[in-house]
Design a protein around this motif. Sequence first.
Motif: not given
Length: 321
Positions: A23-25, A46-47, A103-105, A122-123
């Motif tokens: 999920h980090e991409a 970035v997602l 909206g995630q991109a 994410c992190g």
Amino acid sequence: MCHTDLHYREGAVNDDFPFLLGHEAAGIVAAVGDGVTDLVPGDYVVLAWRAPCGQCRSCRRGRPWYCFDSRNATRPMTLLDGTPLTPALGIGAFAEKTLVAAGQAIKVDPSARPEAAGLIGCGVMAGYGAAVHTGAVGSGDTVAVIGCGGVGNAAVAGASIAGARRVIAVDVDERKLDGATRFGATHTVNSRRTDPVEAVRELTGGHGADVVIDAVGRPETFRQGFYMRDLAGTLVQVGVPEPGMTIELPLIDVFSRGGALKSSWYGDCLPSRDFPVLIDRYLSGRLDLGGFVTETLALDDVEAAFAKMRDGQVLRSVVVL
């Protein structure tokens, strides 16, 4: 690869198997659906696992970073036999292609190295935002960060960029403490060797830190963080606890010490606003995203990388497809 992927793998999140992890991409848009107007094939993105809906009560009150109905792809990805997959945090990036809501991109500067850029998904965003947004670290503040993995070091970096006078990294692993200095820690405390609460007090004139960030998420670290604060100080929990964990504190201490106890959801970020900013800081040399990349690997090497993650050998192992 993030610890949350490991939690999914081991059933600590939920039991909606089979999961598509990752999920980090960062990547390139291959195609868009009907009605998508702000993305085109070829865009570098970035997602994000939070995509504000614009309609929930939080979004309508002008707090989209707390969106209670974040958008995900409405059509599930499947295995070849048609079995639906559950994508980790609505993304599922351990594949050559994934399907997400538009909206995630989040479009970012295409000159950013993708192995580093993906980490803000994410992190890095969670830790950085825990310091800058949730903790509201300001110029001259003293900050203590408990846990110097990927999220903790991002909090160290965020506090440093925000102008903290003193950033104290706390961990049980001397290797991680050495690494934290790369991201802006001015002092380090090995909590295996000394009482971290007393050590932080000594480094802050006997008072405690203005902001403490718990990037571990365990009862013992939360308690340390609670007493590590100065009076009226802020404790931010960004480390994710296991569901059965509990904390007990004397209520008189909660009252008399004042300040704030906060949890940080995704660094209280707004991806469309914050991702491009962090990429700009990376490209200008102010945020060392490359320092979080311990190794790159192929998808077939994920299991070995999970073992390294458990042993604390890496900040981030990055899968390159």
